[in-house]
Scaffold this active site. Sequence first.
Site, PDB file in Angstrom:
ATOM      1  N   GLY A   1       0.843  -1.199   0.000  1.00 56.40           N
ATOM      2  CA  GLY A   1       0.000   0.000   0.000  1.00 56.40           C
ATOM      3  C   GLY A   1       0.878   1.249   0.000  1.00 56.40           C
ATOM      4  N   CYS A   2       0.290   2.365  -0.418  1.00 57.69           N
ATOM      5  CA  CYS A   2       1.094   3.588  -0.593  1.00 57.69           C
ATOM      6  C   CYS A   2       1.567   4.159   0.746  1.00 57.69           C
ATOM      7  CB  CYS A   2       0.332   4.616  -1.413  1.00 57.69           C
ATOM      8  SG  CYS A   2      -1.388   4.831  -0.921  1.00 57.69           S
ATOM      9  N   TYR A   3       0.670   4.308   1.728  1.00 59.92           N
ATOM     10  CA  TYR A   3       1.124   4.775   3.048  1.00 59.92           C
ATOM     11  C   TYR A   3       2.150   3.791   3.611  1.00 59.92           C
ATOM     12  CZ  TYR A   3      -2.704   8.186   3.968  1.00 59.92           C
ATOM     13  OH  TYR A   3      -3.570   9.254   3.959  1.00 59.92           O
TER      14      TYR A   3
END
Length: 340
Positions: free
Chosen positions: A152-154
Site C-alpha cells: 500500500g502507498c502509506y
Amino acid sequence: MKQKTKVAVLGATGFTGEKLVEILIDHPAVELTYLSSHSFDSVNYASIFPKLQKKIDIVCHKLNIDDAIAGSDFFFLALPHTVSMQVAPKLIAAGKKVIDLSADYRLHDTKVYEKFYHAQHLDPQNLPKAIYGLPELFGPKIKQADLVANPGCYASSIILALAPLAKQNIAGSHCIIDAKSSISGAGKKLSPNKHYMHVNNNLWAYKPFLHQHLPEIDQTLNSLTSQQLSFTFVPHVVGVESGIYSTIYLKINSKITQKQIAESYQQYAKENPFIRYLKPLPQLKDVVGTNFCDIGFSLETESNNLVVVSCIDNLIKGAAGMAVQNMNIMADLPQTEGLI
Ligand SMILES: NC(=O)c1ccc[n+]([C@@H]2O[C@H](COP(=O)([O-])OP(=O)(O)OC[C@H]3O[C@@H](n4cnc5c(N)ncnc54)[C@H](OP(=O)(O)O)[C@@H]3O)[C@@H](O)[C@H]2O)c1
C-alpha cells in the site's frame, strides 16, 4: 536480442493503471499486449488518455480473462481489492507472473484482511505463495516469486522509513505516525469528499487506529524484530495532486548517536537505488513524478526522541513505480530499468 516480455495491465484506466501504462510504454524490455477497463470496452486507449496519442496504439477491453491469458505472460492487477483475488487464481493456474497492486495478497492472516477490508478472502490457497513486494527488504524472495503483493502507498512510505532501524535501534518502541496523502491515493471513483471543492486547499484526518494499511505496516516491520513495535497511525488527506508525506515520532530505546543513525540511512541509500537519505529534511515536491523515497531524521539526544520523515509519490513509488521495480527484479533486469 532478448525478446520483450508481453505485459498486460488489468485496470489500466484507473489512477495507478494509467501510471503503469505510462511507465511501461517507455520500458525497453516490455511489449504492452493487453489493457482492460471496467467501463471502456473496445476503445482505443489513447483516445481515453489523449496525452498518449502517437505513443500507444492498443485497444482497451472489458476484461476477458481467456484473451488476456492467450496474449500475455506478465500481469499487473491495478484493480480494486476483492476483484484482484477473483482474477489472480486463473492467471497463476495458467503459469503467469502476477503483481497485484490491491491489498488482496498483502496480509498473511485472512481474519485480519476481513477485519480491515470488510470482505471475505476468496483465495486463501494462493496467499502463502504471495511475496510482499518491497524490493528494499525482500528482493531475493521477489526474484523467485510468481505472485507479488505490491505494498500500500502509506505502508511503503512508513515501512521504508523505519526498516533500517527496526531490527535494533527502535526495537520495542511505540511509533506515532502522522501521514498525509493526496486524494489520488483513494482511486478515481467519486464520492462527496473527493470533489475539487472539498479537497482543494483542505486538510483532514481520517480513520485513526483503523486505516487498512496499519496491519501491513505492523506485519512487515514486526517481521524484522523480536521486540514488538507498536503504532498509532493517523492518516490525513491534503489538497495536493500527488504524494505522501509521513512524519514518525518515537522514543528510541538505546543510547544511539545522531552519527550512528545517519550511517544506517547512508548505507541503506547506498544499497538501494530508489532510497535517498537527505539532510535537511525531505520535501514532497522533490519526489513527485519519481520512484524515489526520500528520508531524513532528527534526534534529540538528551531525551532519545527521534523524528523520521519520509516522502514518496503515492502513484509511483507507492504503486506503479514500485510494481515495475518488482517486475524488473522478477525478470532479472536492473531494478532501475525503465524507471530512471
Ligand atoms: N491510488 C493509489 O495511490 C494506490 C496506491 C497503491 C495501491 N493502490 C491500489 O491499487 C488498486 C488500483 O487503484 P487505483 O487508485 O488505480 O483505482 P481506480 O482509480 O479506482 O481504478 C480501478 C481500475 O479497475 C477497474 N475496475 C473497477 N472495478 C472493476 C471490476 N469490477 N472489474 C474489473 N475492473 C474493474 C477500473 O475501470 P474503470 O476505469 O472502467 O472504472 C479501473 O481501471 C486498488 O486496489 C488500490 O487500493 C492504489
